[in-house]
Scaffold this motif. Structure first.
Motif, PDB file in Angstrom:
ATOM      1  N   PRO A  28      78.360  69.969  19.888  1.00 15.43           N
ATOM      2  CA  PRO A  28      79.112  71.224  19.780  1.00 15.43           C
ATOM      3  C   PRO A  28      80.607  71.062  20.031  1.00 15.43           C
ATOM      4  CG  PRO A  28      77.077  71.591  20.993  1.00 15.43           C
ATOM      5  CD  PRO A  28      77.207  70.103  20.773  1.00 15.43           C
ATOM      6  N   ASP A  32      86.798  69.288  14.707  1.00 17.85           N
ATOM      7  CA  ASP A  32      86.620  69.667  13.306  1.00 17.85           C
ATOM      8  C   ASP A  32      86.951  68.544  12.347  1.00 17.85           C
ATOM      9  OD1 ASP A  32      85.786  72.184  14.027  1.00 17.85           O
ATOM     10  OD2 ASP A  32      87.678  73.171  13.551  1.00 17.85           O
ATOM     11  N   TRP A  39      81.590  65.165   6.110  1.00 17.52           N
ATOM     12  CA  TRP A  39      81.226  65.839   4.860  1.00 17.52           C
ATOM     13  C   TRP A  39      82.068  65.368   3.683  1.00 17.52           C
ATOM     14  CZ3 TRP A  39      76.627  67.111   5.038  1.00 17.52           C
ATOM     15  CH2 TRP A  39      76.056  67.738   6.144  1.00 17.52           C
ATOM     16  N   ARG A  58      70.364  69.183   8.068  1.00 16.92           N
ATOM     17  CA  ARG A  58      70.166  70.623   8.280  1.00 16.92           C
ATOM     18  C   ARG A  58      69.086  70.897   9.325  1.00 16.92           C
ATOM     19  NH1 ARG A  58      68.082  74.486   3.534  1.00 16.92           N
ATOM     20  NH2 ARG A  58      66.423  72.963   3.678  1.00 16.92           N
ATOM     21  N   LEU A  61      71.235  70.269  12.473  1.00 19.36           N
ATOM     22  CA  LEU A  61      72.446  71.101  12.530  1.00 19.36           C
ATOM     23  C   LEU A  61      72.300  72.204  11.484  1.00 19.36           C
ATOM     24  CD1 LEU A  61      75.210  68.318  12.541  1.00 19.36           C
ATOM     25  CD2 LEU A  61      74.561  69.748  14.477  1.00 19.36           C
ATOM     26  N   PRO A  62      71.525  73.246  11.768  1.00 16.32           N
ATOM     27  CA  PRO A  62      71.198  74.251  10.742  1.00 16.32           C
ATOM     28  C   PRO A  62      72.403  74.891  10.058  1.00 16.32           C
ATOM     29  CG  PRO A  62      69.918  74.607  12.740  1.00 16.32           C
ATOM     30  CD  PRO A  62      70.913  73.542  13.047  1.00 16.32           C
ATOM     31  N   ASP A  63      73.524  74.998  10.746  1.00 16.58           N
ATOM     32  CA  ASP A  63      74.698  75.645  10.138  1.00 16.58           C
ATOM     33  C   ASP A  63      75.482  74.727   9.209  1.00 16.58           C
ATOM     34  OD1 ASP A  63      74.069  77.923  11.523  1.00 16.58           O
ATOM     35  OD2 ASP A  63      75.492  77.543  13.135  1.00 16.58           O
ATOM     36  N   LEU A  64      75.216  73.432   9.260  1.00  9.95           N
ATOM     37  CA  LEU A  64      75.938  72.451   8.445  1.00  9.95           C
ATOM     38  C   LEU A  64      77.447  72.715   8.483  1.00  9.95           C
ATOM     39  CD1 LEU A  64      73.497  72.342   5.408  1.00  9.95           C
ATOM     40  CD2 LEU A  64      73.706  70.628   7.210  1.00  9.95           C
ATOM     41  N   PRO A  65      78.042  72.691   9.694  1.00  8.26           N
ATOM     42  CA  PRO A  65      79.463  73.047   9.816  1.00  8.26           C
ATOM     43  C   PRO A  65      80.378  72.207   8.929  1.00  8.26           C
ATOM     44  CG  PRO A  65      78.651  71.995  11.831  1.00  8.26           C
ATOM     45  CD  PRO A  65      77.472  72.206  10.943  1.00  8.26           C
ATOM     46  N   HIS A  66      81.207  72.882   8.190  1.00  8.18           N
ATOM     47  CA  HIS A  66      82.232  72.318   7.304  1.00  8.18           C
ATOM     48  C   HIS A  66      81.722  71.793   5.965  1.00  8.18           C
ATOM     49  CE1 HIS A  66      85.459  72.917  10.137  1.00  8.18           C
ATOM     50  NE2 HIS A  66      84.718  72.368  11.075  1.00  8.18           N
ATOM     51  N   ILE A  99      70.065  75.570   0.316  1.00  6.09           N
ATOM     52  CA  ILE A  99      71.454  75.531   0.799  1.00  6.09           C
ATOM     53  C   ILE A  99      72.301  76.056  -0.352  1.00  6.09           C
ATOM     54  CG2 ILE A  99      73.332  74.104   1.686  1.00  6.09           C
ATOM     55  CD1 ILE A  99      71.149  72.110   2.647  1.00  6.09           C
TER      56      ILE A  99
END
Length: 191
Positions: A28, A32, A39, A58, A61-66, A99
């Motif tokens: 967390p 960034d 990615w 996924r 990290l279900p939100d797949l940030p960025h 997705i």
């Protein structure tokens, strides 16, 4: 890990499809720029073979940030050719797997089938119909729209737009037209 270290680390991880190694440096509190580098690496080599890695990530990290931002950046300057087709096939595969990148598919299909000089984009559009056809049909049947990035609205998906695309596809791609014909009954039932 910083951005430069991430750029050096992730190519091997992505090539190996190693989900555990992909998420290991992430937490967390991960900056960034490290997520962006991760990615960017995925998007740089994106094709259908990389999708299992993303689906595995996924799960952790279900939100797949960025990821969405990295994909959107790749669409900033469409560049027809094999890499563009592979990138679109990747996005369509992710969309079919839940997705959602339909907004990017809409842009690609629009470039291919609504623009005067769209033929270079046709192979990428065909990839969308081949890999995410049911999702495109559902979006057209339900009139899915998006707020565009500038704050206005995009006409979005519609049955009328599908019919336009189908007519144009018939003129430019036998493969694409054959794929689209599979959905004729479903589209006709929604009119």
């Amino acid at each position: 890990m910083n951005y430069e270290e991430a750029l050096a680390y992730y190519p091997g991880v992505v090539a190996a499809g190693d989900v555990a190694a992909f998420v290991a440096p992430l937490s967390p509190s991960t900056p960034d720029d490290v997520l962006w580098a991760a990615w960017q690496t995925v998007v740089a080599v994106a094709d259908e073979s990389v999708a299992p890695l993303v689906f595995g990530v996924r799960e952790r990290l279900p939100d797949l940030p960025h990821l969405g931002a990295a994909m959107q950046a790749a669409w900033a300057e469409p560049h027809p050719g094999p890499e563009w087709t592979s990138l679109n096939a990747f996005a369509a595969t992710l969309t079919a797997g839940g997705i959602d990148f339909l907004r990017l598919g809409l842009r690609t299909v629009g470039l291919a089938l609504e623009a005067f000089d769209g033929e270079p984009h046709v192979p990428a559009a065909v990839a969308w119909f081949r890999l995410a056809g049911p999702q495109l049909v559902a979006a057209c049947k339900h009139g899915r729209t998006f707020v565009d990035w500038s704050g206005g609205s995009d006409p979005g998906f519609s049955v009328a737009r599908w019919i336009l695309w189908r007519g144009r596809m018939e003129a430019v791609s036998r493969e694409g037209f054959t794929i689209m014909k599979r959905y004729d009954r479903e589209i006709a039932a929604s009119r």
